[in-house]
Enzyme design. Structure first.
Site, PDB file in Angstrom:
ATOM      1  CG  ASP A 110      -1.852   1.172   1.282  1.00 35.07           C
ATOM      2  OD1 ASP A 110      -1.933   1.904   0.274  1.00 35.07           O
ATOM      3  OD2 ASP A 110      -2.509   1.379   2.324  1.00 35.07           O
ATOM      4  CB  ILE A 111       2.389   3.219  -2.744  1.00 31.10           C
ATOM      5  CG1 ILE A 111       3.073   1.952  -3.306  1.00 31.10           C
ATOM      6  CG2 ILE A 111       3.318   4.417  -2.843  1.00 31.10           C
ATOM      7  CD1 ILE A 111       4.309   1.516  -2.566  1.00 31.10           C
TER       8      ILE A 111
ATOM      9  CG  HIS B  31       6.933  13.910 -18.478  1.00 30.96           C
ATOM     10  ND1 HIS B  31       6.722  15.246 -18.243  1.00 30.96           N
ATOM     11  CD2 HIS B  31       5.740  13.415 -18.919  1.00 30.96           C
ATOM     12  CE1 HIS B  31       5.464  15.561 -18.527  1.00 30.96           C
ATOM     13  NE2 HIS B  31       4.846  14.463 -18.932  1.00 30.96           N
TER      14      HIS B  31
ATOM     15  CG  ASP C 168       1.141  16.406 -18.713  1.00 32.92           C
ATOM     16  OD1 ASP C 168       2.022  15.542 -18.606  1.00 32.92           O
ATOM     17  OD2 ASP C 168       0.891  17.009 -19.786  1.00 32.92           O
TER      18      ASP C 168
ATOM     19  CD  GLU D 196       6.245  13.849 -22.200  1.00 33.53           C
ATOM     20  OE1 GLU D 196       5.417  13.026 -22.626  1.00 33.53           O
ATOM     21  OE2 GLU D 196       5.950  15.056 -21.961  1.00 33.53           O
ATOM     22  CD  GLU D 197       4.590  18.123 -21.532  1.00 37.92           C
ATOM     23  OE1 GLU D 197       4.232  18.037 -22.736  1.00 37.92           O
ATOM     24  OE2 GLU D 197       3.881  17.739 -20.591  1.00 37.92           O
TER      25      GLU D 197
ATOM     26  CG  HIS E  43      -0.223  20.365 -22.474  1.00 38.52           C
ATOM     27  ND1 HIS E  43       0.253  20.049 -23.728  1.00 38.52           N
ATOM     28  CD2 HIS E  43       0.339  19.461 -21.630  1.00 38.52           C
ATOM     29  CE1 HIS E  43       1.060  18.999 -23.639  1.00 38.52           C
ATOM     30  NE2 HIS E  43       1.132  18.622 -22.380  1.00 38.52           N
TER      31      HIS E  43
ATOM     32  CG  ASP F  30      -4.956   5.423  -2.489  1.00 41.36           C
ATOM     33  OD1 ASP F  30      -3.816   4.930  -2.334  1.00 41.36           O
ATOM     34  OD2 ASP F  30      -5.879   5.228  -1.681  1.00 41.36           O
TER      35      ASP F  30
END
Length: 471
Positions: free
Chosen positions: A32-33, A114, A126, A160-161, A278, A293
């Protein structure tokens, strides 16, 4: 997730189904992180962006501050970390690469996300969400006391973007022999969308069974999934292009949630999975904690299990701890027996960390036990079981045994007691005990601790930092 170079929603969906999981030998219980800790990482990313012009874009101070902060967290946890710099059209960027210095370096299991945002906002979904999930999983693994069969590596990608620049730079600068050691790359890009879906990458079906394992995991948690072909929009593409198996999850970006998807996942049909994709409004308010979660627990499931996957080279290297979760920091994960003795109750201190096995201390007639199956390699010349034990007792006698804990090995139908400790062995500090297991090489046995207490005057047997070492 970078902007697609084509029109439309940018994804191709296929209905998910329950599939046969991949060949993960000796699959372990999923951890369970902590979503609380992952949310705290997102708060930090937001604070960094706020202090640096509102974004964490490549070539700007917010990105470097993010990379430095992630590296510092991993350094403190015991990872061997590298800040890999490279040039981009927006200026210098960095990948953070962290390796857990245990396990077979010829078999690498890698997870990544990323770390950069777009220039218009802080990029909390993001892709602060994926970065926070991967980071917290790495920190939890370090704290768990696990010893992996395979080498674990985590990547936090820059730029990455700008077109997957960081991940491409990383794989293109690996020697061919080092690329060949990477058995699997897992990618997590946008996992806390505010109107979430539960998508599993389907653009590399040869991903060593990992795609199907993710579907099976979510199905087991009562969460339906759909396959998604993200068509090279995220960092797994660099690995996939070199023939490395990949898999990953995604909670949706600018695509619109359908009525059928809203019926099975909740949320609002006819709206984007992430209306702030974005945009400047991709802030700490733009996340769904339930999705976060569930997704970070999926990351933990994959890392814990693929860390132990047998890639066909025989037993793990000698000298590493063969027990899983030996310091109990993942709770009762990997241990069986009586419910309750493995605890973070502060009434008795752990030797390290916060969790330990606290047997007895009830002050009444009870028996408790915990155990774990372990395979001693036939190639070993010696094998030992070690443990640290603290014994606190209310018994006043110095001559009569009332309460005991026995260290046992169960070999098929035969149970052998290797040692017995009692109220007469009281110690208010931890003492290490080492016992011989050489006679069990080539066998799979259960190491077990059995506590017994009489009807009055408690004795607490507190065990921590166990190890089975073959050499």
């Amino acid at each position: 997730m970078r902007t697609p170079l084509y029109s439309g929603l940018g994804v191709v969906l296929v209905a998910g189904a329950l599939l046969v999981p991949g060949n993960v030998a000796g699959a372990v219980e999923s951890p369970d992180i902590s979503v609380t800790n992952a949310k705290a990482h997102l708060d930090q990313f937001q604070s960094i962006a706020t202090a640096n012009g509102g974004n964490r874009y490549t070539g700007r101070p917010g990105y470097k501050a993010s990379a430095d902060w992630v590296k510092a967290k991993l350094d403190a946890a015991g990872y061997a970390t590298t800040l890999q710099s490279f040039s981009t059209s927006a200026g210098t960027s960095y990948n953070v690469i962290a390796e857990w210095p245990h396990g077979d370096a010829n078999h690498v299991v890698m997870a990544g996300a990323h770390l950069d945002s777009v220039s218009s906002g802080p990029g909390i979904n993001d892709n602060g969400s994926g970065s926070a999930g991967v980071l917290e999983t790495a920190l939890a693994y370090a704290a768990s006391g696990q010893t992996p069969r395979n080498r674990l590596r985590f990547g936090f990608w820059g730029a990455e973007e700008l077109g997957l620049v960081g991940s491409r730079y990383y794989v293109n600068n690996l020697l061919a022999a080092e690329r060949a050691k990477i058995e699997l790359y897992l990618n997590f890009d946008m996992i806390a969308s505010p109107n979430p879906g539960y998508f599993v990458y389907d653009d590399n079906p040869a991903g060593n069974g990992a795609r199907d394992d993710l579907v099976t995991y979510f199905t087991g948690k009562g969460v339906q999934t759909e396959f998604v072909d993200v068509q090279g929009r995220s960092d797994h593409a660099a690995f996939r292009s070199l023939g490395i198996p990949t898999a990953g999850t995604f909670s949706g970006a600018e695509g619109t949630k359908s009525s059928a998807q809203a019926a099975k996942w909740g949320g609002t049909a006819g709206q984007a999975f992430d209306r702030c994709y974005h945009r400047s409004c991709d802030t700490i308010s733009n996340i769904d904690l339930t999705s976060l979660d569930r997704q970070i627990d999926a990351i933990g499931h994959m890392v814990w299990n693929y860390a132990q996957k047998d890639y066909g080279d025989g037993p793990p290297p000698t000298g590493d701890n063969l027990l899983l979760n030996p310091g109990f920091e993942s709770g009762a994960v990997n241990w069986t027996g009586t419910s309750g003795p493995i605890t973070n109750n502060s009434g008795r201190p752990a030797r390290t960390g916060t969790w330990k096995a606290w047997l007895q201390g009830n002050g009444r007639t009870t028996t408790e036990n915990i155990g774990q199956s372990v395979t001693i390699p036939s190639s070993a010349t010696a094998a030992t079981l070690s443990l640290w034990i603290r014994i606190d007792t209310a018994e006043t006698t110095n001559s009569t045994v009332y309460d005991t804990v026995r260290v046992q090995v169960v070999d098929g139908s035969t149970t052998t007691t290797l040692a017995t400790y009692s109220n007469l062995n009281r110690s208010t500090s931890y003492v290490q005990k080492t016992l011989d297991l050489t006679q069990y090489k080539g066998k799979t046995v259960t190491v077990r601790f059995v506590g017994q207490e009489d009807s009055s005057l408690q004795t607490s047997f507190v065990i921590d930092d166990t190890a089975v070492i073959a050499s």
